[in-house]
Design an enzyme around this catalytic site. Sequence first.
Site, PDB file in Angstrom:
ATOM      1  N   GLU A  94      -0.028  -9.513  -0.860  1.00 13.98           N
ATOM      2  CA  GLU A  94      -2.244  -9.606  -0.477  1.00 13.98           C
ATOM      3  C   GLU A  94      -2.493  -9.511  -2.140  1.00 13.98           C
ATOM      4  O   GLU A  94      -3.842 -10.556  -1.818  1.00 13.98           O
ATOM      5  CB  GLU A  94      -2.552  -8.376   0.453  1.00 13.98           C
ATOM      6  CG  GLU A  94      -1.957  -8.399   2.291  1.00 13.98           C
ATOM      7  CD  GLU A  94      -2.291  -7.215   2.825  1.00 13.98           C
ATOM      8  OE1 GLU A  94      -1.931  -6.301   2.483  1.00 13.98           O
ATOM      9  OE2 GLU A  94      -2.939  -7.870   3.695  1.00 13.98           O
TER      10      GLU A  94
ATOM     11  N   GLY B 173       1.052  -4.838   1.168  1.00 19.51           N
ATOM     12  CA  GLY B 173      -0.810  -5.278   0.080  1.00 19.51           C
ATOM     13  C   GLY B 173      -0.293  -5.835  -1.468  1.00 19.51           C
ATOM     14  O   GLY B 173      -0.718  -6.442  -1.992  1.00 19.51           O
TER      15      GLY B 173
ATOM     16  N   ALA C 209       0.963  -0.922   0.173  1.00 21.40           N
ATOM     17  CA  ALA C 209       0.136  -0.276   0.037  1.00 21.40           C
ATOM     18  C   ALA C 209       0.884   0.972  -0.482  1.00 21.40           C
ATOM     19  O   ALA C 209       1.659   0.957   0.144  1.00 21.40           O
ATOM     20  CB  ALA C 209      -1.008  -0.038   0.716  1.00 21.40           C
TER      21      ALA C 209
ATOM     22  N   GLU D 105       3.953  -5.329   6.822  1.00 27.49           N
ATOM     23  CA  GLU D 105       3.313  -4.157   8.213  1.00 27.49           C
ATOM     24  C   GLU D 105       3.606  -3.758   9.486  1.00 27.49           C
ATOM     25  O   GLU D 105       3.494  -2.702  10.117  1.00 27.49           O
ATOM     26  CB  GLU D 105       2.320  -4.288   7.626  1.00 27.49           C
ATOM     27  CG  GLU D 105       1.169  -4.289   6.510  1.00 27.49           C
ATOM     28  CD  GLU D 105       1.389  -5.789   5.777  1.00 27.49           C
ATOM     29  OE1 GLU D 105       1.840  -6.381   6.606  1.00 27.49           O
ATOM     30  OE2 GLU D 105       0.343  -5.260   4.939  1.00 27.49           O
TER      31      GLU D 105
HETATM   32  C1  HXC Z   1       5.302   4.203  -1.850  1.00 23.58           C
HETATM   33  C2  HXC Z   1       6.640   3.464  -2.280  1.00 23.58           C
HETATM   34  C3  HXC Z   1       6.651   2.338  -1.404  1.00 23.58           C
HETATM   35  C4  HXC Z   1       5.355   2.249  -1.013  1.00 23.58           C
HETATM   36  C5  HXC Z   1       8.796   2.084  -2.831  1.00 23.58           C
HETATM   37  N1  HXC Z   1       7.988   3.013  -3.002  1.00 23.58           N
HETATM   38  N2  HXC Z   1       7.676   0.833  -2.060  1.00 23.58           N
HETATM   39  N3  HXC Z   1       6.281   4.654  -1.433  1.00 23.58           N
HETATM   40  N4  HXC Z   1       4.889   3.180  -1.179  1.00 23.58           N
HETATM   41  N5  HXC Z   1       4.963   1.247  -0.493  1.00 23.58           N
HETATM   42  C6  HXC Z   1       8.661   4.692  -3.084  1.00 23.58           C
HETATM   43  C7  HXC Z   1      10.463   5.049  -2.316  1.00 23.58           C
HETATM   44  O1  HXC Z   1      10.074   5.788  -1.233  1.00 23.58           O
HETATM   45  C8  HXC Z   1      11.004   5.582  -3.182  1.00 23.58           C
HETATM   46  O2  HXC Z   1      10.702   6.473  -3.760  1.00 23.58           O
HETATM   47  C9  HXC Z   1      11.273   4.709  -4.656  1.00 23.58           C
HETATM   48  O3  HXC Z   1       9.758   4.329  -4.349  1.00 23.58           O
HETATM   49  C10 HXC Z   1      11.797   3.660  -4.606  1.00 23.58           C
HETATM   50  O4  HXC Z   1      11.607   3.257  -3.093  1.00 23.58           O
HETATM   51  P1  HXC Z   1      13.553   3.124  -2.938  1.00 23.58           P
HETATM   52  O5  HXC Z   1      13.200   2.194  -1.751  1.00 23.58           O
HETATM   53  O6  HXC Z   1      14.136   3.822  -3.531  1.00 23.58           O
HETATM   54  O7  HXC Z   1      13.939   1.385  -3.643  1.00 23.58           O
HETATM   55  P2  HXC Z   1      14.942   0.227  -2.714  1.00 23.58           P
HETATM   56  O8  HXC Z   1      15.796   1.041  -2.070  1.00 23.58           O
HETATM   57  O9  HXC Z   1      14.942  -0.692  -3.815  1.00 23.58           O
HETATM   58  O10 HXC Z   1      14.198  -0.426  -1.941  1.00 23.58           O
HETATM   59  C11 HXC Z   1      13.081  -1.906  -2.184  1.00 23.58           C
HETATM   60  C12 HXC Z   1      12.081  -1.993  -1.184  1.00 23.58           C
HETATM   61  C13 HXC Z   1      11.841  -0.244  -0.148  1.00 23.58           C
HETATM   62  C14 HXC Z   1      13.033  -2.451  -0.096  1.00 23.58           C
HETATM   63  C15 HXC Z   1      10.853  -2.240  -1.772  1.00 23.58           C
HETATM   64  O11 HXC Z   1      11.246   0.639  -0.933  1.00 23.58           O
HETATM   65  C16 HXC Z   1      10.879  -0.383   0.764  1.00 23.58           C
HETATM   66  O12 HXC Z   1      11.034  -1.366   1.752  1.00 23.58           O
HETATM   67  N6  HXC Z   1       9.058  -0.130   0.631  1.00 23.58           N
HETATM   68  C17 HXC Z   1       8.504  -0.307   1.604  1.00 23.58           C
HETATM   69  C18 HXC Z   1       8.245  -1.880   1.615  1.00 23.58           C
HETATM   70  C19 HXC Z   1       6.667  -1.831   2.882  1.00 23.58           C
HETATM   71  O13 HXC Z   1       6.853  -1.515   4.153  1.00 23.58           O
HETATM   72  N7  HXC Z   1       5.578  -2.294   2.080  1.00 23.58           N
HETATM   73  C20 HXC Z   1       4.203  -2.468   2.755  1.00 23.58           C
HETATM   74  C21 HXC Z   1       3.000  -1.190   3.094  1.00 23.58           C
HETATM   75  S1  HXC Z   1       2.078  -1.349   4.471  1.00 23.58           S
HETATM   76  P3  HXC Z   1      11.142   7.861  -3.552  1.00 23.58           P
HETATM   77  O14 HXC Z   1      10.880   9.832  -4.581  1.00 23.58           O
HETATM   78  O15 HXC Z   1      12.282   7.954  -2.561  1.00 23.58           O
HETATM   79  O16 HXC Z   1      12.103   7.759  -5.131  1.00 23.58           O
HETATM   80  C22 HXC Z   1       1.058  -1.872   3.717  1.00 23.58           C
HETATM   81  C23 HXC Z   1      -0.296  -2.574   3.870  1.00 23.58           C
HETATM   82  C24 HXC Z   1      -1.056  -2.887   3.277  1.00 23.58           C
HETATM   83  O17 HXC Z   1       0.664  -2.646   2.556  1.00 23.58           O
HETATM   84  C25 HXC Z   1      -2.912  -3.077   4.359  1.00 23.58           C
HETATM   85  C26 HXC Z   1      -3.690  -1.430   3.813  1.00 23.58           C
HETATM   86  C27 HXC Z   1      -4.964  -2.070   4.295  1.00 23.58           C
END
Ligand code: HXC
Length: 260
Positions: free
Chosen positions: A114, A111, A66, A134
């Site tokens: 999921e 997400g 998400a 999460e």
């Molecule tokens: C918004 C995101 C994102 C996300 C990555 N980006 N994941 N933006 N939401 N989920 C963005 C980063 O901010 C970054 O933007 C660009 O994408 C590239 O990501 P990097 O982090 O620079 O890449 P990298 O170093 O290769 O790392 C990849 C990664 C990391 C390991 C996937 O991005 C990461 O940990 N992302 C979050 C993953 C996560 O926690 N997902 C779960 C979310 S909670 P910029 O502007 O800096 O270039 C969820 C809840 C679901 O999903 C249920 C809801 C009700």
Amino acid sequence: MDWKNILLEKENGIAVLTINRPKVLNALNGETLQEIGAAMDQLDGDDDVRVVIITGAGDKAFVAGADIAFMQTLKPLEARQFSRLGQKVFSKIENLSKPVIAAVNGFALGGGCELSMACDIRIAAENAKLGQPEVSLGIIAGFGGTQRLTRLVNPGIAKEVLFTADMYDAEAAHRMGLINHVVPTGELMNFCKNMAKRIAARGPVAVQLTKEAINEGLEMDLEKGFTHEADLFGVVFATEDRDEGISSFIGKKKPEFKGK
Ligand code: HXC
């Protein structure tokens, strides 16, 4: 339709839906979820489409979760609504009248994992990384992950994945039963399209009713599941496809199913 956050292509009975926000690794905000839902409604009624493949744009991510920036702005009731929206859209995928294959082409986190679990079949590229991170953000899975992961793998494994927030490579995800096949990264779409093609050549009503029998059977006890299967077995005997399939076998020719 003009999509902003997804791409939708159709060819030879196979639709490919691509989540298209590569700058944020295809993260899901409300608008993207709405578009996926609208695309599912469209595909459900499209008789020309027999199988759907869902993937992510670019070579790095399926869906990295998400949209975290979007979630930062949410108040509790809005967060609940966002969770419910994702759950409803993903249930549309799960209950779509045709099979859906997830082509997991990189990060499938939160997400994104999921989303893949709402699909019927998951194929991962060798570079895929899956997980439910999460709790590392101080939140919980909210697009069905606590429920679907527990049903897909065993509850102990699901709890480990959801409690640790660890990331798993494609092989590890395959070992835990989350992934059907791991394929070389450059071959992912071909592999998925070949599988989709094989499914598309089968009786469409038979495939649809098989999906219903499996999905609905999971909510029933075994005896009710058997009765339900027998009911659907009866239903399929009312189709032209059943005449075509059986007479083609007897006549030693290739069946041409119409989905009727
Ligand atoms: C918004 C995101 C994102 C996300 C990555 N980006 N994941 N933006 N939401 N989920 C963005 C980063 O901010 C970054 O933007 C660009 O994408 C590239 O990501 P990097 O982090 O620079 O890449 P990298 O170093 O290769 O790392 C990849 C990664 C990391 C390991 C996937 O991005 C990461 O940990 N992302 C979050 C993953 C996560 O926690 N997902 C779960 C979310 S909670 P910029 O502007 O800096 O270039 C969820 C809840 C679901 O999903 C249920 C809801 C009700």
